[in-house]
Design an enzyme around this catalytic site. Structure first.
Site, PDB file in Angstrom:
ATOM      1  N   ASP A 440      57.635  44.214  48.237  1.00 26.46           N
ATOM      2  CA  ASP A 440      56.315  44.475  48.806  1.00 26.46           C
ATOM      3  C   ASP A 440      56.433  44.960  50.256  1.00 26.46           C
ATOM      4  OD1 ASP A 440      53.554  44.528  48.908  1.00 26.46           O
ATOM      5  OD2 ASP A 440      53.283  42.444  48.269  1.00 26.46           O
ATOM      6  N   ASP A 504      46.029  46.979  44.009  1.00 28.22           N
ATOM      7  CA  ASP A 504      45.703  45.562  43.834  1.00 28.22           C
ATOM      8  C   ASP A 504      44.437  45.410  43.011  1.00 28.22           C
ATOM      9  OD1 ASP A 504      47.840  44.510  45.087  1.00 28.22           O
ATOM     10  OD2 ASP A 504      46.810  43.914  46.922  1.00 28.22           O
TER      11      ASP A 504
HETATM   12  C1  DGJ Z   1      50.171  42.506  48.114  1.00 34.12           C
HETATM   13  C2  DGJ Z   1      50.431  42.902  46.697  1.00 34.12           C
HETATM   14  O1  DGJ Z   1      49.840  44.129  46.415  1.00 34.12           O
HETATM   15  C3  DGJ Z   1      49.949  41.804  45.762  1.00 34.12           C
HETATM   16  O2  DGJ Z   1      50.154  42.183  44.431  1.00 34.12           O
HETATM   17  C4  DGJ Z   1      50.668  40.533  46.086  1.00 34.12           C
HETATM   18  O3  DGJ Z   1      52.034  40.669  45.788  1.00 34.12           O
HETATM   19  C5  DGJ Z   1      50.468  40.166  47.544  1.00 34.12           C
HETATM   20  N1  DGJ Z   1      50.836  41.259  48.408  1.00 34.12           N
HETATM   21  C6  DGJ Z   1      51.261  38.965  47.913  1.00 34.12           C
HETATM   22  O4  DGJ Z   1      51.219  38.696  49.244  1.00 34.12           O
END
Ligand code: DGJ
Length: 701
Positions: A440, A504
């Site tokens: 991430d 997301d």
């Molecule tokens: C951002 C990501 O897009 C989410 O799917 C998740 O992993 C969060 N970060 C976790 O902090």
């Protein structure tokens, strides 16, 4: 005048040279006959000089410069000792062979040369790079070196770019090129949600397109300028800050690649890019692996995790047919919320008192493998790592260190930092059976300064080196690239990772749009696509499980919700769709993708076709004005062949009562490709949240 041509499977490019002058693009379009007269092609496509031009009319060509009055965007901007320097590059050598065109330019008065390479990959995708050589004894500062400058063929007059935000990625923005063109630049240290690194030029009154992309995970710069005579030049480059790129005497620099492709329509363009990604970009391209169904803990339990909850979640996941359990944020250091611990990559004893292996054992015992979330490039000010190394983050000396999501960015240009990160990740992967890393990246780079100055370019190269180093040691680990969803998706990161988290936003209505936009460039197998909870935490919408599951199936399917919070009926519907995904993933992930056009703006459709089978998804996301919505017309079939067409169950509950011939659709109707493409099939698509899968099997006779 000399000519060179580059032929793909369906396209031809013709370049013309004027010795001591320029190299220009004379043709870019459907493949030409081998005996085409190129001199006549040039003469019949050129205009004579007119009154308001310089006496020798300037030609931007493939390496546009300012030298002779060219008023469009220059591809090269350099400084010697702080002073801007006007280059005068002339083509001195050209080599063209079956799949590659190389043109060397030498500056007429300075010890500088540039080499432009256009190479055809995967049939019809042209990969462009420029190398700049400093043959002199002084440093050169590079302010711009475009990966690609494309004189836009005059038949194109529209440009589609993408705009977006967190949870709202890839909003298509189509506009006429107009009098002044278009410009887009990112300043986040990554492409971000801005999306101007993905472009499509559209034909005036037709379907032909040219798609384009910069293979780079840092900042980009795109400029399309139309001059007073109506000629357009499109330039795409890695964006550089002043002083960021300096070539020492005798040195050189090479741009990241840019790719472009001409295609007869948007479906053909998608297929060209998909083939390119499959054959040239993906790290496991020579080793096709079935993409496992994921369950990711984030939307299900967030930070509120402990061993018992994780095991319960894994048990529920296994009963649905999930094949990989991904432990998202919250498992390390003292990270009980997003305010701390990035950098402290050790398993939290509060969360997993019996250790990570004990959880992995349970997960594997349930028939799944294990994936782990990390965010290696970041550091929380509240972390042991920051307390030990406060100067490891990007920062301006004696300035404040502004945070985003309470975190700072590590300075990857410092070898000590990347060695440390490699050590942490290598230790995790060596000590535990981890099949997948979700990598991430949740903030922009600001201030983008390292100990030497501007940081963005070096940071991107150092990131690539870190992932490459890790992958060299842990070949089998699959990596998913995520940046708050789709904030860093490009072919550069994808050449090192196996899947991208496109948003997301798991609301199926939003995600269908977002994923369809990504699918213009990315094949379905890399598009992470999960069934989210209802109500959706971002939009608040409540959507039927049938619709959510069908939407997620057209991608790399997963679940991002707590199955324990679902009803039995929802679990049954989800289980059935996971089984369908497994049955169809070879088609979805190996096939050619066609966009299905429909007159109702709420209806969208995709069809994946592989060997003799195809699977289509048609969805409605609004309340249609007419009950009898126009039939769904398929695409990409042979009009003369016959196909058995079935509608795989489960069917959307509310809509299926309007199906005219349920038994017929179960047994299968045999229809010609012509009927399926010209007339289409009548499906109840009047209500929002309705989706139908359409299965096709080509008959031998
Ligand atoms: C951002 C990501 O897009 C989410 O799917 C998740 O992993 C969060 N970060 C976790 O902090």
């Amino acid at each position: 005048m000399q000519y060179a041509r580059l032929d793909g499977e369906t396209v031809t490019l013709v370049v013309g040279f004027v010795p001591d002058g320029h190299a220009d693009l004379l043709y870019c379009g459907p493949r030409l006959d081998p005996v085409e007269d190129l001199a006549a092609l040039r003469a019949s496509g050129s205009f004579g000089a007119h009154e308001s031009q310089p006496d020798a009319p300037p030609v931007g060509g493939l390496l546009p410069e300012r030298k002779d009055g060219f008023a469009g965007p220059p591809a090269v901007e350099l400084r010697y000792g702080g002073r801007q320097f006007s280059t005068d590059f002339r083509p001195v050598r050209c080599e063209a062979n079956a799949d590659r065109l190389t043109i060397e330019f030498a500056d007429a008065g300075a010890p500088l040369s540039a080499e432009l390479e256009w190479r055809i990959h995967a049939g019809d995708v042209i990969v462009s790079r420029v190398k700049l050589n400093n043959g002199g004894d002084r440093e050169i500062a590079v302010d711009r070196l475009a990966s690609l400058a494309l004189p836009v063929p005059p038949r194109f007059d529209r440009i589609t770019s993408y705009a977006g935000r967190w949870a709202g990625e890839m909003r298509e923005d189509e506009r006429g090129m107009g009098a002044h063109g278009f410009a887009s630049r990112s300043r986040r240290g990554k492409p971000g949600f801005d999306g101007g690194n993905w472009l499509i030029l559209g034909e005036a009154g037709g379907d032909a397109v040219i798609g384009m992309h910069l293979v780079w995970s840092g900042d980009y710069e795109t400029v399309l300028e139309v001059d007073a005579d109506g000629r357009a030049m499109l330039m795409i480059a890695a964006a550089l800050e002043a002083g960021e790129m300096v070539i020492p005497p005798g040195g050189h620099c090479t741009t990241p690649a840019a790719v472009f492709a001409y295609a007869a329509d948007r479906s053909m363009l998608a297929q060209s890019f998909h083939r390119y990604v499959r054959e040239t970009i993906l790290p496991d391209r020579r080793n096709w692996r079935a993409r496992k169904v994921h369950l990711n803990s984030w939307e299900a339990i967030g930070f509120d995790m402990d061993a018992a909850k994780l095991i319960a979640l894994a048990e529920e996941a296994a009963t649905l047919g999930v094949e990989r359990f991904v432990l998202d944020d919250g498992w390390f250091g003292s990270r009980r919320n997003d305010r701390s611990s990035l950098g402290d990559w050790t398993v939290s004893a509060d969360v997993l008192p019996e250790g990570l292996d004990s959880l992995i054992d349970r997960i594997e015992g349930l028939g799944m493998d294990f994936g782990l979330w990390v965010e290696p490039e970041m550091i929380s000010p509240d972390s042991d790592l920051y307390r030990a190394h406060p100067d490891w983050c990007l920062h301006e000396p004696r300035r404040e260190r502004p945070t985003q999501r309470h975190q700072l960015v590590l300075d990857l240009s410092q070898p000590a930092v990347t060695d440390h990160l490699f050590g942490c990740l290598d230790a995790l992967l060596s000590a535990h059976r981890i099949a997948h890393l979700k990598w991430d990246h949740n903030r922009d780079l600001f201030p983008a300064a390292n100990i030497h100055g501007p940081a963005g370019y070096d940071q991107t190269l150092a990131l690539y080196a870190l992932i490459d180093r890790l992958r060299a040691k842990h070949r089998d680990v699959e990596i998913e690239s995520c940046s708050s969803g789709g904030g860093r998706i490009d072919f550069g990161i994808l050449s090192r990772t196996h899947r991208v988290w496109t948003s997301d936003n798991n609301d199926a209505i939003e995600r269908l749009r977002i994923n369809a936009a990504w699918a213009q460039f990315l094949p379905l197998e890399v598009i992470g696509s999960h069934v989210g909870p209802s109500a959706n935490p971002i939009t608040g919408r409540r959507l039927d499980m049938d619709f959510r599951a069908k939407a997620a199936l057209f991608g790399h399917m997963g679940v991002e919700a707590d199955p324990g919070a679902m009803t039995d009926a929802e679990r049954a519907v989800l289980r059935a769709h996971i089984a369908l995904y497994k049955d169809w993933r070879a088609v979805l992930h190996g096939g050619a993708l066609f966009r299905l056009d429909h007159p109702d703006p709420g209806v969208s459709g995709l069809l994946a076709w592989h060997d003799a089978s195809g699977l289509a998804l048609a969805t409605q996301s609004r309340f249609a004005p007419n009950h009898d919505v126009a039939p769904v017309r398929l695409a990409g079939l042979d009009p003369a062949k016959r196909y058995r067409v079935t509608l795989p169950e489960p069917w959307p509950g509310k809509a299926s009562r309007y199906l005219a011939d349920a038994d017929g659709w179960r047994a299968g109707h045999i229809l010609s490709g012509r009927v399926l493409m010209e007339r289409g099939i009548a499906l109840p698509l009047a209500h929002p949240e309705t989706g139908w899968l359409i299965a096709l099997e080509r008959m031998d006779r």
